[in-house]
Design a protein around this motif. Structure first.
Motif, mmCIF file in Angstrom:
data_model
loop_
_atom_site.group_PDB
_atom_site.id
_atom_site.type_symbol
_atom_site.label_atom_id
_atom_site.label_comp_id
_atom_site.label_asym_id
_atom_site.label_seq_id
_atom_site.Cartn_x
_atom_site.Cartn_y
_atom_site.Cartn_z
ATOM 1 N N ILE A 51 -29.763 4.227 -10.934
ATOM 2 C CA ILE A 51 -29.698 5.578 -11.504
ATOM 3 C C ILE A 51 -28.334 6.213 -11.250
ATOM 4 O O ILE A 51 -27.838 6.950 -12.082
ATOM 5 N N VAL A 52 -27.720 5.891 -10.122
ATOM 6 C CA VAL A 52 -26.376 6.406 -9.850
ATOM 7 C C VAL A 52 -25.391 5.799 -10.841
ATOM 8 O O VAL A 52 -24.553 6.496 -11.420
ATOM 9 N N SER A 53 -25.523 4.504 -11.078
ATOM 10 C CA SER A 53 -24.660 3.818 -12.037
ATOM 11 C C SER A 53 -24.897 4.324 -13.459
ATOM 12 O O SER A 53 -23.954 4.555 -14.213
ATOM 13 N N ALA A 54 -26.152 4.507 -13.832
ATOM 14 C CA ALA A 54 -26.483 4.968 -15.187
ATOM 15 C C ALA A 54 -26.021 6.404 -15.412
ATOM 16 O O ALA A 54 -25.592 6.755 -16.517
ATOM 17 N N LYS A 55 -26.080 7.216 -14.380
ATOM 18 C CA LYS A 55 -25.647 8.611 -14.500
ATOM 19 C C LYS A 55 -24.167 8.675 -14.877
ATOM 20 O O LYS A 55 -23.765 9.495 -15.696
ATOM 21 N N LYS A 83 -37.244 5.193 -19.945
ATOM 22 C CA LYS A 83 -38.077 6.307 -20.439
ATOM 23 C C LYS A 83 -38.859 6.985 -19.317
ATOM 24 O O LYS A 83 -39.339 8.103 -19.486
ATOM 25 N N ASP A 84 -38.956 6.353 -18.155
ATOM 26 C CA ASP A 84 -39.656 6.944 -17.017
ATOM 27 C C ASP A 84 -38.761 7.864 -16.181
ATOM 28 O O ASP A 84 -39.254 8.530 -15.269
ATOM 29 N N LEU A 85 -37.475 7.891 -16.471
ATOM 30 C CA LEU A 85 -36.547 8.729 -15.720
ATOM 31 C C LEU A 85 -36.686 10.189 -16.139
ATOM 32 O O LEU A 85 -36.972 10.483 -17.298
ATOM 33 N N VAL A 86 -36.478 11.085 -15.200
ATOM 34 C CA VAL A 86 -36.429 12.514 -15.491
ATOM 35 C C VAL A 86 -34.949 12.900 -15.460
ATOM 36 O O VAL A 86 -34.307 12.823 -14.413
ATOM 37 N N ILE A 87 -34.433 13.286 -16.613
ATOM 38 C CA ILE A 87 -33.009 13.604 -16.746
ATOM 39 C C ILE A 87 -32.890 15.085 -17.066
ATOM 40 O O ILE A 87 -33.414 15.549 -18.068
ATOM 41 N N GLU A 88 -32.213 15.811 -16.179
ATOM 42 C CA GLU A 88 -32.072 17.254 -16.345
ATOM 43 C C GLU A 88 -30.606 17.652 -16.237
ATOM 44 O O GLU A 88 -29.877 17.114 -15.406
ATOM 45 N N PHE A 98 -36.525 9.878 -10.417
ATOM 46 C CA PHE A 98 -37.634 8.980 -10.742
ATOM 47 C C PHE A 98 -38.692 9.112 -9.679
ATOM 48 O O PHE A 98 -38.434 9.542 -8.555
ATOM 49 N N SER A 99 -39.890 8.748 -10.036
ATOM 50 C CA SER A 99 -41.020 8.765 -9.120
ATOM 51 C C SER A 99 -42.045 7.765 -9.646
ATOM 52 O O SER A 99 -42.362 7.776 -10.832
ATOM 53 N N TYR A 100 -42.524 6.898 -8.777
ATOM 54 C CA TYR A 100 -43.554 5.937 -9.192
ATOM 55 C C TYR A 100 -44.362 5.483 -7.986
ATOM 56 O O TYR A 100 -43.956 5.687 -6.851
ATOM 57 N N GLN A 101 -45.507 4.901 -8.272
ATOM 58 C CA GLN A 101 -46.387 4.372 -7.237
ATOM 59 C C GLN A 101 -46.496 2.862 -7.395
ATOM 60 O O GLN A 101 -46.489 2.344 -8.505
ATOM 61 N N LYS A 102 -46.626 2.187 -6.276
ATOM 62 C CA LYS A 102 -46.806 0.744 -6.279
ATOM 63 C C LYS A 102 -48.042 0.425 -5.444
ATOM 64 O O LYS A 102 -48.113 0.764 -4.267
ATOM 65 N N LYS A 103 -49.044 -0.185 -6.076
ATOM 66 C CA LYS A 103 -50.279 -0.561 -5.385
ATOM 67 C C LYS A 103 -50.197 -2.036 -5.043
ATOM 68 O O LYS A 103 -50.038 -2.875 -5.922
ATOM 69 N N THR A 127 -37.236 15.484 -9.047
ATOM 70 C CA THR A 127 -38.112 16.162 -9.991
ATOM 71 C C THR A 127 -39.094 15.135 -10.524
ATOM 72 O O THR A 127 -38.688 14.101 -11.038
ATOM 73 N N LYS A 128 -40.375 15.418 -10.373
ATOM 74 C CA LYS A 128 -41.385 14.471 -10.852
ATOM 75 C C LYS A 128 -41.638 14.668 -12.329
ATOM 76 O O LYS A 128 -41.629 15.783 -12.833
#
Length: 131
Positions: A51-55, A83-88, A98-103, A127-128
């Motif tokens: 995300i740092v690189s993409a920003k 598409k799961d990223l929150v870009i503001e 970003f925010s996600y869960q891993k089960k 930001t979720k």
């Protein structure tokens, strides 16, 4: 004096068989959990770098998503996509979160749920994405 020495030697016997089996069982359990958690942690760290690189790669949300997707292909990131990223927009700056869960299934009905989140915001608060 001999009686005292004999008592000392007898009390320093070491670990019992049951203690050894219990210790090895606990060690195996910890190793199993670690073998399942470490890859998800490595992926999380890869996502933070991506995300740092993409920003830095673009000025629009679409550019950032595309740059992240390219990083995800190279870095074997499968948990989230662009598409799961929150870009503001934050003034002149852009914050990517970003925010996600891993089960992780352990054994039988037992599983471990890990919640990962990260951001490029200076505040450090992610930001979720709305559900």
């Amino acid at each position: 004096m001999k009686k005292n020495r004999h008592t000392q030697l007898k009390s320093q016997r070491g670990i019992s068989l049951i203690g050894l089996i219990f210790s090895l069982g606990m060690l195996v359990l910890v190793a199993m959990v670690a073998m399942k958690v470490v890859p998800t942690t490595i992926e999380y760290l890869s996502i933070k770098k991506a995300i740092v690189s993409a920003k830095g790669a673009g000025s629009s949300a679409r550019d950032i998503e595309n740059a992240f997707n390219k990083q995800a292909e190279v870095g074997y990131i499968t948990s989230i996509s662009g598409k799961d990223l929150v870009i503001e927009r934050n003034g002149d700056d852009i914050d990517v979160s970003f925010s996600y869960q891993k089960k992780i299934p352990l054994f039988g009905p037992a599983s471990l749920l890990l919640e990962y989140e990260g951001t490029t915001a200076k505040s450090g608060i992610a930001t979720k994405k709305p559900e």
